[in-house]
Design a protein around this motif. Structure first.
Motif, PDB file in Angstrom:
ATOM      1  N   GLU A 215       2.205   5.971   4.382  1.00 39.85           N
ATOM      2  CA  GLU A 215       1.385   6.771   5.300  1.00 39.85           C
ATOM      3  C   GLU A 215       2.327   7.293   6.369  1.00 39.85           C
ATOM      4  OE1 GLU A 215      -2.200   4.870   6.728  1.00 39.85           O
ATOM      5  OE2 GLU A 215      -2.241   3.589   4.963  1.00 39.85           O
ATOM      6  N   GLY A 216       2.740   8.520   6.239  1.00 37.69           N
ATOM      7  CA  GLY A 216       3.697   9.081   7.192  1.00 37.69           C
ATOM      8  C   GLY A 216       5.056   8.438   7.009  1.00 37.69           C
TER       9      GLY A 216
ATOM     10  N   ASP B 254     -12.582   2.038   4.098  1.00 39.34           N
ATOM     11  CA  ASP B 254     -11.253   2.013   3.489  1.00 39.34           C
ATOM     12  C   ASP B 254     -11.191   0.934   2.409  1.00 39.34           C
ATOM     13  OD1 ASP B 254      -8.505   1.300   2.952  1.00 39.34           O
ATOM     14  OD2 ASP B 254      -7.903   2.400   4.740  1.00 39.34           O
TER      15      ASP B 254
ATOM     16  N   ARG C 269       4.393   1.926   5.980  1.00 42.07           N
ATOM     17  CA  ARG C 269       3.600   1.420   4.865  1.00 42.07           C
ATOM     18  C   ARG C 269       2.964   0.090   5.291  1.00 42.07           C
ATOM     19  NH1 ARG C 269       4.746   2.075  -1.088  1.00 42.07           N
ATOM     20  NH2 ARG C 269       6.493   3.349  -0.478  1.00 42.07           N
ATOM     21  N   TRP C 270       1.698  -0.084   4.948  1.00 42.47           N
ATOM     22  CA  TRP C 270       1.005  -1.346   5.215  1.00 42.47           C
ATOM     23  C   TRP C 270       1.295  -2.345   4.108  1.00 42.47           C
ATOM     24  CZ3 TRP C 270      -2.113  -2.571   9.356  1.00 42.47           C
ATOM     25  CH2 TRP C 270      -2.572  -1.521  10.151  1.00 42.47           C
TER      26      TRP C 270
ATOM     27  N   HIS D  51       0.844  -1.195   0.000  1.00 44.50           N
ATOM     28  CA  HIS D  51       0.000   0.000   0.000  1.00 44.50           C
ATOM     29  C   HIS D  51       0.882   1.249   0.000  1.00 44.50           C
ATOM     30  CE1 HIS D  51      -3.535  -2.419   0.395  1.00 44.50           C
ATOM     31  NE2 HIS D  51      -3.098  -2.965   1.516  1.00 44.50           N
ATOM     32  N   LYS D  52       0.263   2.388  -0.260  1.00 41.38           N
ATOM     33  CA  LYS D  52       1.004   3.659  -0.309  1.00 41.38           C
ATOM     34  C   LYS D  52       1.552   4.037   1.064  1.00 41.38           C
ATOM     35  CE  LYS D  52      -1.539   5.469  -4.195  1.00 41.38           C
ATOM     36  NZ  LYS D  52      -2.517   6.398  -4.686  1.00 41.38           N
TER      37      LYS D  52
END
Length: 171
Positions: free
Chosen positions: A63-64, A157, A67-68, A60-61
């Motif tokens: 995030e801060g 989501d 990444r997930w 996934h993209k």
């Protein structure tokens, strides 16, 4: 550093003669001449855009600073330089993943399973290590596959969420 310069993700300045001067283009030329072709790193920070090329397409993209991963994700790294090296994974396990009990994490290298671990601490960081196969020593590239036995989704989501990463490294 060379990759960051080549991708215009880094700049260099000189403070010589009492003022700042952009010397990025000159440093790029020096880096190409001295460092040659870029090798893959032994460590990937999933939360940094500088390492995006080493992450497989399922991640996934960012995030801060993290990444997930979904249920299964891959990372490409430089192979170990000596026998006895391990692949290290560090990240965070969300409590939602443990509602049905311990989470099983399976790791493979170049298609061969190298180990499995269980995560049991909700909303906690994890650090895992697995031995690398002897045949991976000296390879310029290995593919590390990480898989979890279940994921979760957040209302609104829709993404399949596994573990949060962190870093993957060979040492």
């Amino acid at each position: 550093a060379k990759r960051a310069l080549d991708e215009d993700r880094a700049v260099a300045y000189s403070a010589a003669q009492g003022r700042l001067r952009n010397v990025t283009q000159g440093l790029k030329a020096i880096a190409r001449a001295r460092w040659g072709e870029s090798e893959l790193p032994w460590r990937v920070d999933a939360g940094s855009p500088l390492f995006a090329a080493q992450l497989g397409p399922s991640w996934h993209k960012i995030e801060g600073a993290y990444r997930w991963m979904p249920k299964r994700a891959t990372v490409v790294l430089h192979g170990p330089s000596s026998p006895g090296a391990k692949v290290y994974l560090s990240g965070f396990c969300a409590a939602a993943l443990l509602k049905s009990g311990p989470l099983r994490v399976t790791v493979g290298v170049d298609g061969a399973r190298v180990g499995e671990a269980e995560l049991t601490r909700p909303d906690a960081a994890f650090d895992l290590a697995f031995p690398l196969p002897a045949e991976s020593v000296g390879k310029p590239q290995i593919e590390v596959a990480i898989e979890v036995d279940r994921t979760f989704t957040v209302a609104g989501d829709g993404r399949e969420l596994g573990l949060v990463f962190g870093t993957v490294s060979v040492r």
